[in-house]
Design a protein around this motif. Structure first.
Motif, PDB file in Angstrom:
ATOM      1  N   PHE A   1      17.387  -5.503  51.387  1.00 30.44           N
ATOM      2  CA  PHE A   1      16.841  -4.899  52.599  1.00 30.44           C
ATOM      3  C   PHE A   1      16.613  -3.405  52.385  1.00 30.44           C
ATOM      4  CE2 PHE A   1      17.014  -2.930  56.777  1.00 30.44           C
ATOM      5  CZ  PHE A   1      16.333  -3.827  57.593  1.00 30.44           C
ATOM      6  N   ALA A   2      17.582  -2.741  51.747  1.00 30.47           N
ATOM      7  CA  ALA A   2      17.456  -1.306  51.479  1.00 30.47           C
ATOM      8  C   ALA A   2      16.288  -1.026  50.535  1.00 30.47           C
ATOM      9  CB  ALA A   2      18.759  -0.772  50.881  1.00 30.47           C
ATOM     10  N   LEU A   3      16.136  -1.855  49.519  1.00 25.58           N
ATOM     11  CA  LEU A   3      15.067  -1.645  48.540  1.00 25.58           C
ATOM     12  C   LEU A   3      13.685  -1.913  49.118  1.00 25.58           C
ATOM     13  CD1 LEU A   3      16.594  -3.217  45.301  1.00 25.58           C
ATOM     14  CD2 LEU A   3      16.073  -0.792  45.684  1.00 25.58           C
ATOM     15  N   THR A   4      13.588  -2.861  50.034  1.00 25.06           N
ATOM     16  CA  THR A   4      12.278  -3.263  50.550  1.00 25.06           C
ATOM     17  C   THR A   4      11.907  -2.574  51.858  1.00 25.06           C
ATOM     18  OG1 THR A   4      13.255  -5.182  51.695  1.00 25.06           O
ATOM     19  CG2 THR A   4      12.434  -5.538  49.458  1.00 25.06           C
ATOM     20  N   SER A   5      12.753  -1.661  52.325  1.00 29.22           N
ATOM     21  CA  SER A   5      12.538  -1.072  53.657  1.00 29.22           C
ATOM     22  C   SER A   5      11.275  -0.230  53.739  1.00 29.22           C
ATOM     23  CB  SER A   5      13.745  -0.230  54.064  1.00 29.22           C
ATOM     24  OG  SER A   5      13.960   0.815  53.135  1.00 29.22           O
ATOM     25  N   THR A   6      10.821   0.307  52.603  1.00 30.38           N
ATOM     26  CA  THR A   6       9.637   1.160  52.649  1.00 30.38           C
ATOM     27  C   THR A   6       8.363   0.437  52.238  1.00 30.38           C
ATOM     28  OG1 THR A   6      10.219   1.972  50.437  1.00 30.38           O
ATOM     29  CG2 THR A   6      10.896   3.314  52.319  1.00 30.38           C
ATOM     30  N   LYS A   7       8.398  -0.273  51.113  1.00 28.38           N
ATOM     31  CA  LYS A   7       7.174  -0.912  50.619  1.00 28.38           C
ATOM     32  C   LYS A   7       7.146  -2.425  50.782  1.00 28.38           C
ATOM     33  CE  LYS A   7       8.884  -0.833  45.835  1.00 28.38           C
ATOM     34  NZ  LYS A   7       8.584  -0.435  44.448  1.00 28.38           N
ATOM     35  N   GLY A   8       8.209  -2.998  51.337  1.00 33.18           N
ATOM     36  CA  GLY A   8       8.192  -4.416  51.649  1.00 33.18           C
ATOM     37  C   GLY A   8       8.531  -5.365  50.510  1.00 33.18           C
ATOM     38  N   GLU A   9       8.715  -4.826  49.320  1.00 32.82           N
ATOM     39  CA  GLU A   9       9.040  -5.682  48.183  1.00 32.82           C
ATOM     40  C   GLU A   9       9.829  -4.885  47.148  1.00 32.82           C
ATOM     41  OE1 GLU A   9       5.036  -6.819  47.108  1.00 32.82           O
ATOM     42  OE2 GLU A   9       4.925  -5.246  45.583  1.00 32.82           O
ATOM     43  N   ALA A  10      10.455  -5.599  46.227  1.00 29.88           N
ATOM     44  CA  ALA A  10      11.227  -4.954  45.168  1.00 29.88           C
ATOM     45  C   ALA A  10      11.282  -5.887  43.971  1.00 29.88           C
ATOM     46  CB  ALA A  10      12.639  -4.613  45.649  1.00 29.88           C
ATOM     47  N   SER A  11      11.521  -5.338  42.802  1.00 30.60           N
ATOM     48  CA  SER A  11      11.612  -6.157  41.594  1.00 30.60           C
ATOM     49  C   SER A  11      13.050  -6.604  41.360  1.00 30.60           C
ATOM     50  CB  SER A  11      11.124  -5.365  40.378  1.00 30.60           C
ATOM     51  OG  SER A  11      12.019  -4.302  40.086  1.00 30.60           O
ATOM     52  N   VAL A  12      13.185  -7.648  40.576  1.00 28.44           N
ATOM     53  CA  VAL A  12      14.519  -8.110  40.187  1.00 28.44           C
ATOM     54  C   VAL A  12      15.242  -7.004  39.425  1.00 28.44           C
ATOM     55  CG1 VAL A  12      15.779  -9.760  38.751  1.00 28.44           C
ATOM     56  CG2 VAL A  12      13.874 -10.543  40.152  1.00 28.44           C
ATOM     57  N   ASN A  13      14.507  -6.267  38.619  1.00 29.77           N
ATOM     58  CA  ASN A  13      15.096  -5.177  37.847  1.00 29.77           C
ATOM     59  C   ASN A  13      15.671  -4.093  38.755  1.00 29.77           C
ATOM     60  OD1 ASN A  13      15.667  -3.733  35.362  1.00 29.77           O
ATOM     61  ND2 ASN A  13      13.966  -2.381  35.891  1.00 29.77           N
ATOM     62  N   GLU A  14      14.941  -3.743  39.816  1.00 31.63           N
ATOM     63  CA  GLU A  14      15.436  -2.737  40.764  1.00 31.63           C
ATOM     64  C   GLU A  14      16.717  -3.202  41.441  1.00 31.63           C
ATOM     65  OE1 GLU A  14      11.535  -0.401  42.483  1.00 31.63           O
ATOM     66  OE2 GLU A  14      11.767  -2.517  43.028  1.00 31.63           O
ATOM     67  N   LEU A  15      16.739  -4.471  41.832  1.00 32.74           N
ATOM     68  CA  LEU A  15      17.928  -5.022  42.489  1.00 32.74           C
ATOM     69  C   LEU A  15      19.096  -5.080  41.520  1.00 32.74           C
ATOM     70  CD1 LEU A  15      19.061  -6.220  45.086  1.00 32.74           C
ATOM     71  CD2 LEU A  15      18.181  -8.447  44.386  1.00 32.74           C
ATOM     72  N   SER A  16      18.813  -5.427  40.280  1.00 30.30           N
ATOM     73  CA  SER A  16      19.833  -5.483  39.245  1.00 30.30           C
ATOM     74  C   SER A  16      20.473  -4.118  39.027  1.00 30.30           C
ATOM     75  CB  SER A  16      19.206  -5.979  37.930  1.00 30.30           C
ATOM     76  OG  SER A  16      20.109  -5.871  36.852  1.00 30.30           O
ATOM     77  N   LYS A  17      19.646  -3.076  38.979  1.00 26.26           N
ATOM     78  CA  LYS A  17      20.157  -1.714  38.776  1.00 26.26           C
ATOM     79  C   LYS A  17      20.964  -1.236  39.970  1.00 26.26           C
ATOM     80  CE  LYS A  17      16.617  -0.090  35.538  1.00 26.26           C
ATOM     81  NZ  LYS A  17      15.466   0.838  35.331  1.00 26.26           N
ATOM     82  N   LEU A  18      20.473  -1.529  41.176  1.00 23.86           N
ATOM     83  CA  LEU A  18      21.173  -1.083  42.371  1.00 23.86           C
ATOM     84  C   LEU A  18      22.565  -1.699  42.468  1.00 23.86           C
ATOM     85  CD1 LEU A  18      21.165   0.471  45.072  1.00 23.86           C
ATOM     86  CD2 LEU A  18      20.131  -1.550  46.124  1.00 23.86           C
ATOM     87  N   LEU A  19      22.659  -2.981  42.169  1.00 22.56           N
ATOM     88  CA  LEU A  19      23.939  -3.685  42.291  1.00 22.56           C
ATOM     89  C   LEU A  19      24.779  -3.621  41.017  1.00 22.56           C
ATOM     90  CD1 LEU A  19      22.672  -6.863  44.193  1.00 22.56           C
ATOM     91  CD2 LEU A  19      24.072  -5.027  45.134  1.00 22.56           C
ATOM     92  N   ASP A  20      24.160  -3.113  39.921  1.00 19.47           N
ATOM     93  CA  ASP A  20      24.830  -3.076  38.618  1.00 19.47           C
ATOM     94  C   ASP A  20      25.269  -4.482  38.190  1.00 19.47           C
ATOM     95  OD1 ASP A  20      25.779  -1.911  36.288  1.00 19.47           O
ATOM     96  OD2 ASP A  20      27.747  -1.437  37.126  1.00 19.47           O
ATOM     97  N   ILE A  21      24.331  -5.412  38.325  1.00 14.94           N
ATOM     98  CA  ILE A  21      24.558  -6.808  37.950  1.00 14.94           C
ATOM     99  C   ILE A  21      23.440  -7.235  37.004  1.00 14.94           C
ATOM    100  CG2 ILE A  21      24.648  -9.191  38.811  1.00 14.94           C
ATOM    101  CD1 ILE A  21      25.747  -8.049  41.451  1.00 14.94           C
ATOM    102  N   LYS A  22      23.761  -8.023  36.013  1.00 16.88           N
ATOM    103  CA  LYS A  22      22.770  -8.419  35.010  1.00 16.88           C
ATOM    104  C   LYS A  22      21.647  -9.249  35.632  1.00 16.88           C
ATOM    105  CE  LYS A  22      25.984  -8.282  31.116  1.00 16.88           C
ATOM    106  NZ  LYS A  22      26.657  -9.054  30.032  1.00 16.88           N
TER     107      LYS A  22
END
Length: 220
Positions: free
Chosen positions: A14-35
């Protein structure tokens, strides 16, 4: 039933998509520090529950169901932060980690009572809007202090994004939400600002700090 881990993924997306409506798996991976393979697996699971639109090699999007679920988690988090500050005397720099735990409580009545006790606040201690009981989020348009100019008079409305270090810094400068800030000058070299907001003293705020303070104009 949605798990605590699933809730954390939805909130992050939700935080990642709040501005442009979408996000990549890579962005989510980095934010959560999960592979990334783990993130992909979770996205498939959330897709099966109709929370996320997930297709291989395409950006992630939250469904309307996913947006509402994430927003309600954020509501619980921000209400908790407000309760901890207003009713229990915690500092605004102390409440995030506690709210991260309490936000996973499943009882709607618990948070409805908390909301009632607080008088139905619209924002949390950091100025971020609190979604309503239906997950609707009222966003207010503010500007960054860094976008203001010499001579502007503004009101400090929110910190975004906030961190414990930044909030402690603001505490040390006695700069709180609602403060009226007068911009005395802006340094051309590094964009730092000389400002006044309490008494006759002048403080210098770095451009990094000014980028994170959201304000509204009182006069120009």
């Amino acid at each position: 039933m949605i798990s605590q881990t699933e809730e954390n993924y939805l909130k992050a997306l939700f935080a990642l998509t709040s501005t442009k409506g979408e996000a990549s798996v890579n962005e989510l991976s980095k934010l959560l520090d999960i592979k990334m393979p783990t993130v992909n697996g979770m996205m498939k699971r959330l897709s099966e529950k109709d929370f996320v639109i997930y297709e291989s090699y395409k950006p992630l999007k939250l469904t309307e169901k996913g947006k509402k679920e994430a927003s309600l988690i954020i509501r619980k988090h921000r209400l908790t932060e407000m309760y901890l500050v207003e009713k229990m005397g915690f500092g605004w720099e102390e409440v995030h980690d506690i709210a991260e735990q309490i936000e996973h409580i499943k009882s709607p009545a618990f948070f409805e009572k908390m909301d009632e006790i607080l008088g139905f606040p619209e924002v949390d201690p950091h100025g971020s809007p609190i979604p309503d009981v239906n997950g609707k989020l009222k966003l207010k348009e503010f500007i960054k202090l860094s976008d203001c100019k010499s001579g502007d008079v503004v009101k400090f409305m929110a910190v975004r994004p906030s961190s414990e270090e930044l909030l402690k810094f603001l505490n040390s400068r006695q700069l709180i939400l609602g403060s009226v800030i007068t911009i005395k000058s802006v340094e051309l070299f590094d964009k730092s600002m000389s400002v006044s907001y309490s008494g006759d003293g002048t403080e210098v705020l770095s451009s990094m700090v000014c980028e994170k303070l959201l304000v509204e104009h009182i006069s120009k």
